[in-house]
Design a protein around this motif. Structure first.
Motif, PDB file in Angstrom:
ATOM      1  N   THR A  16       0.831  -1.206   0.000  1.00  0.00           N
ATOM      2  CA  THR A  16       0.000   0.000   0.000  1.00  0.00           C
ATOM      3  C   THR A  16       0.860   1.248   0.000  1.00  0.00           C
ATOM      4  OG1 THR A  16      -1.799  -1.131   1.162  1.00  0.00           O
ATOM      5  CG2 THR A  16      -1.795   1.279   1.226  1.00  0.00           C
ATOM      6  N   LEU A  17       1.935   1.243   0.796  1.00  0.00           N
ATOM      7  CA  LEU A  17       2.833   2.397   0.845  1.00  0.00           C
ATOM      8  C   LEU A  17       3.473   2.640  -0.510  1.00  0.00           C
ATOM      9  CD1 LEU A  17       4.219   4.636   2.422  1.00  0.00           C
ATOM     10  CD2 LEU A  17       5.942   2.967   3.141  1.00  0.00           C
ATOM     11  N   ASP A  18       3.908   1.571  -1.159  1.00  0.00           N
ATOM     12  CA  ASP A  18       4.502   1.707  -2.491  1.00  0.00           C
ATOM     13  C   ASP A  18       3.496   2.302  -3.475  1.00  0.00           C
ATOM     14  OD1 ASP A  18       6.895   0.654  -1.646  1.00  0.00           O
ATOM     15  OD2 ASP A  18       6.474  -1.375  -2.355  1.00  0.00           O
ATOM     16  N   LYS A  19       2.252   1.843  -3.391  1.00  0.00           N
ATOM     17  CA  LYS A  19       1.215   2.365  -4.280  1.00  0.00           C
ATOM     18  C   LYS A  19       0.909   3.832  -3.984  1.00  0.00           C
ATOM     19  CE  LYS A  19      -1.355  -1.867  -5.441  1.00  0.00           C
ATOM     20  NZ  LYS A  19      -2.688  -2.526  -5.355  1.00  0.00           N
ATOM     21  N   LEU A  20       0.903   4.187  -2.692  1.00  0.00           N
ATOM     22  CA  LEU A  20       0.661   5.575  -2.333  1.00  0.00           C
ATOM     23  C   LEU A  20       1.771   6.478  -2.860  1.00  0.00           C
ATOM     24  CD1 LEU A  20      -0.713   5.268   1.319  1.00  0.00           C
ATOM     25  CD2 LEU A  20      -1.965   6.018  -0.708  1.00  0.00           C
ATOM     26  N   LYS A  21       3.009   6.012  -2.766  1.00  0.00           N
ATOM     27  CA  LYS A  21       4.129   6.785  -3.308  1.00  0.00           C
ATOM     28  C   LYS A  21       3.956   6.984  -4.811  1.00  0.00           C
ATOM     29  CE  LYS A  21       7.761   5.562   0.005  1.00  0.00           C
ATOM     30  NZ  LYS A  21       9.067   4.860   0.186  1.00  0.00           N
ATOM     31  N   GLU A  22       3.557   5.923  -5.480  1.00  0.00           N
ATOM     32  CA  GLU A  22       3.385   5.984  -6.936  1.00  0.00           C
ATOM     33  C   GLU A  22       2.287   6.957  -7.328  1.00  0.00           C
ATOM     34  OE1 GLU A  22       2.037   2.990 -10.584  1.00  0.00           O
ATOM     35  OE2 GLU A  22       2.654   2.162  -8.654  1.00  0.00           O
ATOM     36  N   ASN A  23       1.221   7.000  -6.524  1.00  0.00           N
ATOM     37  CA  ASN A  23       0.047   7.789  -6.899  1.00  0.00           C
ATOM     38  C   ASN A  23      -0.028   9.178  -6.280  1.00  0.00           C
ATOM     39  OD1 ASN A  23      -1.841   6.005  -8.602  1.00  0.00           O
ATOM     40  ND2 ASN A  23      -1.242   4.631  -6.958  1.00  0.00           N
ATOM     41  N   LEU A  24       0.689   9.395  -5.160  1.00  0.00           N
ATOM     42  CA  LEU A  24       0.574  10.669  -4.453  1.00  0.00           C
ATOM     43  C   LEU A  24       1.868  11.470  -4.369  1.00  0.00           C
ATOM     44  CD1 LEU A  24      -1.687   9.661  -1.401  1.00  0.00           C
ATOM     45  CD2 LEU A  24      -2.384  10.808  -3.513  1.00  0.00           C
ATOM     46  N   GLU A  25       3.010  10.784  -4.333  1.00  0.00           N
ATOM     47  CA  GLU A  25       4.267  11.500  -4.125  1.00  0.00           C
ATOM     48  C   GLU A  25       4.581  12.396  -5.325  1.00  0.00           C
ATOM     49  OE1 GLU A  25       8.269  10.343  -1.837  1.00  0.00           O
ATOM     50  OE2 GLU A  25       7.929   9.166  -3.645  1.00  0.00           O
ATOM     51  N   LEU A  26       4.771  13.676  -5.066  1.00  0.00           N
ATOM     52  CA  LEU A  26       5.088  14.666  -6.094  1.00  0.00           C
ATOM     53  C   LEU A  26       4.020  14.745  -7.184  1.00  0.00           C
ATOM     54  CD1 LEU A  26       8.915  13.961  -6.505  1.00  0.00           C
ATOM     55  CD2 LEU A  26       7.804  15.651  -5.041  1.00  0.00           C
ATOM     56  N   LYS A  27       2.787  14.394  -6.802  1.00  0.00           N
ATOM     57  CA  LYS A  27       1.672  14.463  -7.750  1.00  0.00           C
ATOM     58  C   LYS A  27       0.687  15.539  -7.285  1.00  0.00           C
ATOM     59  CE  LYS A  27       2.846  10.733 -10.192  1.00  0.00           C
ATOM     60  NZ  LYS A  27       3.999  10.284  -9.411  1.00  0.00           N
ATOM     61  N   ASN A  28       0.233  16.361  -8.204  1.00  0.00           N
ATOM     62  CA  ASN A  28      -0.822  17.325  -7.888  1.00  0.00           C
ATOM     63  C   ASN A  28      -2.126  16.565  -7.666  1.00  0.00           C
ATOM     64  OD1 ASN A  28       0.876  19.523  -8.144  1.00  0.00           O
ATOM     65  ND2 ASN A  28       0.400  19.821 -10.300  1.00  0.00           N
ATOM     66  N   THR A  29      -2.655  16.664  -6.466  1.00  0.00           N
ATOM     67  CA  THR A  29      -3.775  15.831  -6.038  1.00  0.00           C
ATOM     68  C   THR A  29      -4.991  16.674  -5.696  1.00  0.00           C
ATOM     69  OG1 THR A  29      -2.252  14.162  -5.140  1.00  0.00           O
ATOM     70  CG2 THR A  29      -4.505  14.140  -4.294  1.00  0.00           C
ATOM     71  N   ALA A  30      -6.175  16.124  -5.946  1.00  0.00           N
ATOM     72  CA  ALA A  30      -7.424  16.736  -5.507  1.00  0.00           C
ATOM     73  C   ALA A  30      -8.291  15.677  -4.847  1.00  0.00           C
ATOM     74  CB  ALA A  30      -8.182  17.354  -6.689  1.00  0.00           C
ATOM     75  N   VAL A  31      -9.006  16.074  -3.805  1.00  0.00           N
ATOM     76  CA  VAL A  31      -9.999  15.205  -3.182  1.00  0.00           C
ATOM     77  C   VAL A  31     -11.339  15.480  -3.843  1.00  0.00           C
ATOM     78  CG1 VAL A  31     -11.222  14.622  -1.058  1.00  0.00           C
ATOM     79  CG2 VAL A  31      -8.773  15.115  -0.983  1.00  0.00           C
ATOM     80  N   ILE A  32     -11.991  14.425  -4.321  1.00  0.00           N
ATOM     81  CA  ILE A  32     -13.286  14.545  -4.980  1.00  0.00           C
ATOM     82  C   ILE A  32     -14.360  14.006  -4.028  1.00  0.00           C
ATOM     83  CG2 ILE A  32     -14.646  14.011  -7.025  1.00  0.00           C
ATOM     84  CD1 ILE A  32     -12.082  15.553  -7.647  1.00  0.00           C
ATOM     85  N   VAL A  33     -15.306  14.859  -3.680  1.00  0.00           N
ATOM     86  CA  VAL A  33     -16.401  14.476  -2.790  1.00  0.00           C
ATOM     87  C   VAL A  33     -17.661  14.317  -3.641  1.00  0.00           C
ATOM     88  CG1 VAL A  33     -17.712  15.064  -0.720  1.00  0.00           C
ATOM     89  CG2 VAL A  33     -15.324  15.811  -0.939  1.00  0.00           C
ATOM     90  N   VAL A  34     -18.153  13.088  -3.730  1.00  0.00           N
ATOM     91  CA  VAL A  34     -19.231  12.770  -4.672  1.00  0.00           C
ATOM     92  C   VAL A  34     -20.579  12.644  -3.958  1.00  0.00           C
ATOM     93  CG1 VAL A  34     -20.040  11.150  -6.434  1.00  0.00           C
ATOM     94  CG2 VAL A  34     -17.576  11.519  -6.116  1.00  0.00           C
ATOM     95  N   ASP A  35     -21.516  13.493  -4.307  1.00  0.00           N
ATOM     96  CA  ASP A  35     -22.944  13.329  -3.979  1.00  0.00           C
ATOM     97  C   ASP A  35     -23.249  13.135  -2.487  1.00  0.00           C
ATOM     98  OD1 ASP A  35     -23.312  13.542  -6.662  1.00  0.00           O
ATOM     99  OD2 ASP A  35     -23.952  11.480  -6.994  1.00  0.00           O
ATOM    100  N   VAL A  36     -22.532  13.817  -1.628  1.00  0.00           N
ATOM    101  CA  VAL A  36     -22.859  13.757  -0.200  1.00  0.00           C
ATOM    102  C   VAL A  36     -23.990  14.762   0.031  1.00  0.00           C
ATOM    103  CG1 VAL A  36     -21.971  13.922   2.153  1.00  0.00           C
ATOM    104  CG2 VAL A  36     -20.515  13.044   0.338  1.00  0.00           C
ATOM    105  N   GLN A  37     -25.199  14.329  -0.325  1.00  0.00           N
ATOM    106  CA  GLN A  37     -26.394  15.175  -0.354  1.00  0.00           C
ATOM    107  C   GLN A  37     -27.538  14.493   0.392  1.00  0.00           C
ATOM    108  OE1 GLN A  37     -25.342  15.484  -4.845  1.00  0.00           O
ATOM    109  NE2 GLN A  37     -27.034  16.945  -4.552  1.00  0.00           N
ATOM    110  N   ASN A  38     -28.485  15.298   0.837  1.00  0.00           N
ATOM    111  CA  ASN A  38     -29.555  14.788   1.694  1.00  0.00           C
ATOM    112  C   ASN A  38     -30.336  13.627   1.087  1.00  0.00           C
ATOM    113  OD1 ASN A  38     -29.141  16.516   3.910  1.00  0.00           O
ATOM    114  ND2 ASN A  38     -30.320  18.161   2.952  1.00  0.00           N
ATOM    115  N   ASP A  39     -30.680  13.718  -0.177  1.00  0.00           N
ATOM    116  CA  ASP A  39     -31.497  12.661  -0.778  1.00  0.00           C
ATOM    117  C   ASP A  39     -30.783  11.313  -0.808  1.00  0.00           C
ATOM    118  OD1 ASP A  39     -34.016  13.661  -1.175  1.00  0.00           O
ATOM    119  OD2 ASP A  39     -33.666  14.326  -3.235  1.00  0.00           O
ATOM    120  N   TYR A  40     -29.462  11.318  -0.843  1.00  0.00           N
ATOM    121  CA  TYR A  40     -28.704  10.073  -0.826  1.00  0.00           C
ATOM    122  C   TYR A  40     -28.335   9.619   0.589  1.00  0.00           C
ATOM    123  CZ  TYR A  40     -27.952  10.958  -5.815  1.00  0.00           C
ATOM    124  OH  TYR A  40     -28.129  11.197  -7.155  1.00  0.00           O
TER     125      TYR A  40
END
Length: 228
Positions: A16-40
């Motif tokens: 998991t750490l190796d994968k996190l390094k591959e995907n997050l280290e020195l990468k411009n990252t954004a957190v995407i929050v999907v449909d956290v709305q009352n109807d759902y």
């Protein structure tokens, strides 16, 4: 003591750490929050009123809040996807999902379309969407390109529909995908687990919020170390 089990757990953590390094280290990252709305998400929302159990949403909310707090502390952009349905976008095919042809979910301007226990900060971006995927007929990709984003940390509801659809399309568009196991929710454990396996195998990686938060914290510590 089960040494084989211990070795398996250690191997998983290293992997998991190796994968996190591959995907997050020195990468411009954004957190995407999907449909956290009352109807759902709310017990009085449209989904719950059909008899579907939405309790998994409430359980994951503390993890989502922790992740959002950490992202903001580390100046990582948070982008909210917000479903809005109205006559202009509810096509005949889209409405065919409902037995009576009427879409009761997230009508534009309704209480059901409002955010559930989350609130974008004044400078955070909200992208309105009308389909499962946040990339279909929206400005999401334009926003991501403007911010030069490379990795999407996926959170929200529901794991197997709007979160997965957005993650899949993001991967197809060459974004790295990190799906938050404990900051997403589906309306059954089976559906949730199915998406975790699919994304981890074919469309990116799956991680826990504690792992991602810890990784961000370690990156800050490394950047503060004196160069020798």
């Amino acid at each position: 003591m089960d040494f084989d089990l211990i070795r398996t757990i250690r191997h998983k953590k290293v992997n998991t750490l190796d994968k996190l390094k591959e995907n997050l280290e020195l990468k411009n990252t954004a957190v995407i929050v999907v449909d956290v709305q009352n109807d759902y998400c709310h017990v009085e929302g449209a989904i719950a009123k059909t008899g579907i159990d939405v309790s998994s949403v409430k359980k994951m909310m503390p993890n989502l809040h922790s992740l959002l707090q950490s992202a903001r502390e580390h100046t990582i952009p948070v982008i909210f996807l917000k479903t809005n349905h109205e006559k202009a976008t509810d096509s005949e095919v889209w409405l065919s999902r409902f037995k009576d042809g009427i879409n009761p979910i997230c009508h534009t301007g309704s209480w059901g379309a409002e955010f559930f226990e989350v609130a974008p900060l004044p400078d955070e971006i909200v992208v309105k969407k009308h389909r499962y995927s946040g990339f279909i007929h929206t400005r999401l990709e334009s926003v991501l390109q403007t911010l030069k984003i490379e990795t999407l940390v996926m959170t929200g509801v529901s794991t197997n529909l709007c979160v997965e659809s957005t993650a899949r399309d993001g991967f197809m568009l060459d974004y790295r995908i990190v799906l938050m196991r404990d900051a997403c929710a589906a309306f059954s454990q089976e559906e949730h687990d199915m998406t975790l396996k699919t994304v981890d195998t074919y469309f990116g990686m799956v991680a826990d919020t504690k792992e991602v938060i810890s990784f961000w914290q370690q990156q800050v510590k490394k950047s503060l170390q004196p160069v020798t």
